[in-house]
Design an enzyme around this catalytic site. Structure first.
Site, PDB file in Angstrom:
ATOM      1  N   THR A   8       5.190  -6.511  13.207  1.00  0.00           N
ATOM      2  CA  THR A   8       3.977  -6.972  14.522  1.00  0.00           C
ATOM      3  C   THR A   8       4.558  -8.511  15.023  1.00  0.00           C
ATOM      4  O   THR A   8       5.047  -9.496  13.742  1.00  0.00           O
ATOM      5  CB  THR A   8       2.521  -6.393  14.634  1.00  0.00           C
ATOM      6  OG1 THR A   8       1.955  -7.317  15.636  1.00  0.00           O
ATOM      7  CG2 THR A   8       1.908  -7.944  13.481  1.00  0.00           C
ATOM      8  N   GLY A  52      -6.718 -10.071  14.817  1.00  0.00           N
ATOM      9  CA  GLY A  52      -5.001  -9.266  14.134  1.00  0.00           C
ATOM     10  C   GLY A  52      -4.551  -9.315  13.260  1.00  0.00           C
ATOM     11  O   GLY A  52      -4.351 -10.148  11.540  1.00  0.00           O
ATOM     12  N   SER A 131       6.739 -10.840  12.183  1.00  0.00           N
ATOM     13  CA  SER A 131       7.808 -11.284  12.304  1.00  0.00           C
ATOM     14  C   SER A 131       7.842 -11.979  13.239  1.00  0.00           C
ATOM     15  O   SER A 131       9.225 -13.014  13.380  1.00  0.00           O
ATOM     16  CB  SER A 131       8.711  -9.687  12.658  1.00  0.00           C
ATOM     17  OG  SER A 131       8.262  -8.969  11.508  1.00  0.00           O
TER      18      SER A 131
END
Length: 180
Positions: A8, A52, A131
């Site tokens: 992600t 998140g 990433s």
């Protein structure tokens, strides 16, 4: 051989009275995309906190549940809940093996939390992990500096930019917002 999971990019900003966090939907295993529309952001505490996560999904959900418990335990005090989560994550024999990172935003504070005990509160209220995190971070910094976009628009555009550069990030973007 254990395969590295890359899963992600998360980006969040607090800007002009709005806090927004977003994430892409791609999950990869090795060099294959295995899911396109994963949801990696959540609203917590009745919509007052945004979170998140990046890394192993099972590990991230474990940490998300633990963070929700900390929010309840400390009566919605986000800063205290973040610090206590990081302490548990670092010292608990089970939790310290979890491989994930979290970005957490309230209406006025942004944090990055990691399993090494890091609690980072960026000076500019921009958080980015995963990433493509550094690509999204660079884009968000420039968009805040040189545009009049809302926090949600900045997050979306920053993640779109990351998706054009990082092969582990796609353009299936979800964004959540809280207003001051």
């Amino acid at each position: 051989m254990k395969r590295k999971i890359r899963s992600t990019t998360i980006c969040g900003v607090i800007h002009n009275g709005q806090a927004a966090i977003g994430g892409d939907g791609q999950v990869t295993l090795g060099n294959a995309v295995v899911k396109h529309n994963s949801l990696k952001i959540r609203k917590l505490l009745g919509g007052k906190v945004l979170c998140g996560f990046a890394g192993s999904a099972a590990d991230a959900f474990t940490l998300l549940n633990r963070f929700e418990e900390k929010l309840e335990q400390y009566s919605g005090n986000v800063a205290r809940a973040v610090v206590e989560l990081a302490k548990d994550w670092r010292t608990d024999k089970y939790l310290r093996r979890l491989e994930a990172m979290m970005s957490i935003l309230s209406s006025d504070k942004a944090y990055i939390v990691s399993g090494t005990g890091d609690v980072i509160e960026p000076d500019d209220n921009i958080v980015a992990i995963g990433s493509g995190g550094m690509y999204a971070l660079a884009a968000a910094k420039m968009l805040i500096k040189y545009t009049d976009l809302s926090a949600a628009e900045i997050v979306r555009e920053s993640l779109k930019t990351a998706s054009e550069i990082c092969i582990y990030t796609n353009d299936k973007i979800n964004v959540e917002v809280i207003e001051n």
